[in-house]
Design a protein around this motif. Sequence first.
Motif, short mmCIF file in Angstrom:
data_model
loop_
_atom_site.label_atom_id
_atom_site.label_comp_id
_atom_site.label_asym_id
_atom_site.label_seq_id
_atom_site.Cartn_x
_atom_site.Cartn_y
_atom_site.Cartn_z
N GLN A 139 0.86 -1.31 0.15
CA GLN A 139 -0.04 0.03 -0.06
C GLN A 139 0.82 1.28 0.11
N VAL A 140 0.13 2.41 -0.54
CA VAL A 140 0.87 3.61 -0.33
C VAL A 140 0.19 4.83 0.24
N PHE A 141 0.76 5.43 1.28
CA PHE A 141 0.03 6.34 1.99
C PHE A 141 0.74 7.73 1.56
N LEU A 142 -0.06 8.80 1.43
CA LEU A 142 0.45 10.27 1.11
C LEU A 142 0.51 10.87 2.51
N ALA A 143 1.69 11.54 2.98
CA ALA A 143 1.95 12.28 3.93
C ALA A 143 1.43 13.76 3.78
N LEU A 144 0.34 14.28 4.04
CA LEU A 144 0.20 15.70 4.08
C LEU A 144 0.06 16.17 5.21
N ASN A 145 1.37 16.14 6.06
CA ASN A 145 1.04 16.53 7.56
C ASN A 145 1.91 17.76 8.21
N THR A 146 1.81 18.60 7.44
CA THR A 146 1.99 20.20 7.92
C THR A 146 0.62 20.68 8.07
N TYR A 147 0.78 21.97 8.59
CA TYR A 147 -0.31 22.72 8.78
C TYR A 147 -0.61 23.67 7.94
N ALA A 148 -1.66 23.70 7.11
CA ALA A 148 -1.98 24.36 5.74
C ALA A 148 -2.02 25.87 6.21
N GLN A 149 -1.05 26.54 5.55
CA GLN A 149 -0.90 28.02 5.58
C GLN A 149 -1.92 28.91 4.85
N PRO A 150 -2.34 29.99 5.48
CA PRO A 150 -3.66 30.73 5.17
C PRO A 150 -3.38 31.22 3.60
N ALA A 151 -2.04 31.59 3.54
CA ALA A 151 -1.67 32.25 1.90
C ALA A 151 -1.68 31.38 1.03
N ALA A 152 -1.80 29.89 1.37
CA ALA A 152 -1.74 28.83 0.22
C ALA A 152 -2.59 27.88 0.68
N PHE A 153 -3.68 27.84 1.14
CA PHE A 153 -4.45 26.86 1.72
C PHE A 153 -5.00 25.82 0.52
N THR A 154 -5.04 26.40 -0.66
CA THR A 154 -5.39 25.31 -1.69
C THR A 154 -4.35 24.57 -2.13
N ARG A 155 -3.08 24.91 -1.88
CA ARG A 155 -2.04 23.86 -2.02
C ARG A 155 -2.18 22.62 -1.43
N TRP A 156 -2.89 22.62 0.03
CA TRP A 156 -2.86 21.30 0.59
C TRP A 156 -4.40 20.82 0.11
N THR A 157 -5.25 21.48 -0.23
CA THR A 157 -6.29 20.76 -0.66
C THR A 157 -6.34 20.38 -2.09
N ASP A 158 -5.49 20.78 -2.97
CA ASP A 158 -5.19 20.36 -4.21
C ASP A 158 -4.62 18.95 -3.89
N ALA A 159 -3.60 18.62 -2.62
CA ALA A 159 -2.78 17.60 -2.68
C ALA A 159 -3.93 16.57 -2.23
N LEU A 160 -4.83 17.02 -1.48
CA LEU A 160 -5.85 15.90 -0.98
C LEU A 160 -6.58 15.40 -2.38
N ASP A 161 -7.01 16.43 -3.24
CA ASP A 161 -7.75 15.75 -4.33
C ASP A 161 -6.98 15.07 -5.10
N LEU A 162 -5.70 15.32 -5.41
CA LEU A 162 -4.75 14.50 -5.96
C LEU A 162 -4.67 12.98 -5.24
N ALA A 163 -4.73 12.90 -4.09
CA ALA A 163 -4.44 11.75 -3.20
C ALA A 163 -5.57 10.91 -3.68
N ALA A 164 -7.05 11.50 -3.69
CA ALA A 164 -8.16 10.88 -4.05
C ALA A 164 -8.09 10.50 -5.44
N ARG A 165 -7.73 11.20 -6.29
CA ARG A 165 -7.68 11.07 -7.63
C ARG A 165 -6.74 9.75 -7.96
#
Lengths: 353, 299
Positions: A82-108
Amino acid sequence: MLLRRESAVTGIAHSGDRNARRVELVCPAGTLAALKAAVDAGADCVYMGLRNETNARNFAGLNFDERAAAEGLRYAHSRGAQVFLALNTYAQPAAFTRWTDALDLAARLRFDAVILADPGLMRYAAQRHPSLRLHLSVQGSATTYEAINFYVQRFNVRRAVLPRVLSLAQVESVIAHAQCEIEVFGFGSLCVMVEGRCALSSYATGEGPNTVGVCSPAKHVRWEETPAGRDVRLNGVLIDRFGAGENAGYPTLCKGRYVVGDSTYYAIEEPTSLNTLDILPELLRIGVAAIKIEGRQRSPAYVAQVTRVWRAALDACVAAPDEFVATAAWQRELAAVAEGRQTTLGAYHRPWQ
Amino acid sequence: MRLTLGPLLYHWPRAQLDAFYAAIASAAVDIVYVGEVVCARRSEYRLADWLDTAQRLTDAGKEVVVCAQALMESEADLRTLRRIAGDGRFMVEANDMGAVHVLAGHAPFVAGPHLNIYNAPTLALIASLGACRWVPPVELSRDSLAAILADIPAGVATEVFAWGRLPLAFSARCFTARHYNLQKDDCGWRCIDHPDGLPVATREALPFLVLNGIQTQSYRVHSLVESLPQLFELAVDALRVSPQSSGTCEILATIRAAIDGRCSPRDAADALAPHRLAAPCNGYFHDRPGMALVDAMTR
């Protein structure tokens, strides 16, 4: 070896005969080569990060873009890992979508799980991608079952990775009361601070684990040869000085020598690695679901060597827990690649308690 | 803008605690946080003493918040948490998600600086669970704070850590005990000898950090007094002063005067200098290393 390729999501970890309990070996993949090394050496799961500040090993030359991630997933899945994706920093306000984009990528890309720390991001994941399996990162600093069950009940988190601060009895109590699987660190560089609760690096450099995914970042490190020795500075702060013949590892702020009162010593922690091989039967007995190997910043050779030793040890321990002995050969192999060439049981041994 | 006194982070003798909070009862402060945040082994004041102190301060007209411990490890820690939450007389500051879990839906609470609220969606989540005030992580910059405050949920107040040594890290390990070559479970409470922390210097004698049991703090004193105009601009609701072993009441009075416009931020900073335990820093607020000192007036 027979049990280790079964699905992680079948709940086997908490049912059935004790000796048949499946414990996953979760190994680091900083690069595609390391991922392949881990899978080939017997990892049940590998974890990786993307090439940005969304993960806690945001180092130059490490991590995956989308194409490499897809290839890694193919390689691992075709071999039953199995493969896990670590998205384990705290999303910074100025670039919040960078984290949500990564989540969308993980799902895709159909990662088997994402490892999250940020509660806001966890809510996004639970709402947008309800079938995406969530693990609570060690960076989430959850040290009690009350904290863990918060994430389980709010976001259906399926596994929590424990900070390296609890005694064996405390881990056992967490496992008994937590409503999800528990993963613990088995081997690797040791954070002496509670993960997710350390701003030492950002205090000295402006960049730390929570916000940027780095600790004591290399771009702020300067080595200088001086008459007093080999000095290492972090953004100008002298964090250690090495004499002739002294082995100098990567200079992490909390593992330097400082002056307290009249003593000069490792005031916070020696350069050392966590190694829990000696207490593996106890970890299995209390019901840990997975054992994590640290080291996405390390080489494929390191990953292969550590994974091989832990695969052999875990299989031996599962087969015959009462007869398990951590062999001298295993310990030698691990010590050879450990930070500072020494290992500790960390919070599992008494001086910490 | 309100002024608050944060929880005492150090271990002081009981007589010193009594005298300190007696003085605070008549000090220029609106909200007082009490309770043991750092180490469950400290016992000069037990929970009952903290609750008595909270009641006395309430009777003296202060708004009082009882803090839950930041790093919880044992069942005993959880029992203390439940007693704090179950007391019912005082608001509680949650400093980990276990405390949030226990408090959510039962009573309004303060989201403490150790909760790792780094963005507006996380703040919205915590607010939906009952937080009526939050303290941002100390490393959050002014720009990040502004971005979060642009989306702040209604009814949530913001309190900024504005004075004191910065609480930077927690560990399972006690570094004070380590310094004295003692086991943590047989530590002799040596941290009581270091009422403002045990200084750590670099090998070229630059003071850098202080050890406070399982907590590591900055040696420098974080001060946002000279950034008051920017804090007003951000519509921050409250400023937090962290207790120190001397001068706390004078510090509170001076910052109160600056908030009220009775003295300029620069004059306040000058008046605070004799009470400052070490050189000032304010880098975090200006998106720089936390130890840096940025001239707030030129920003």
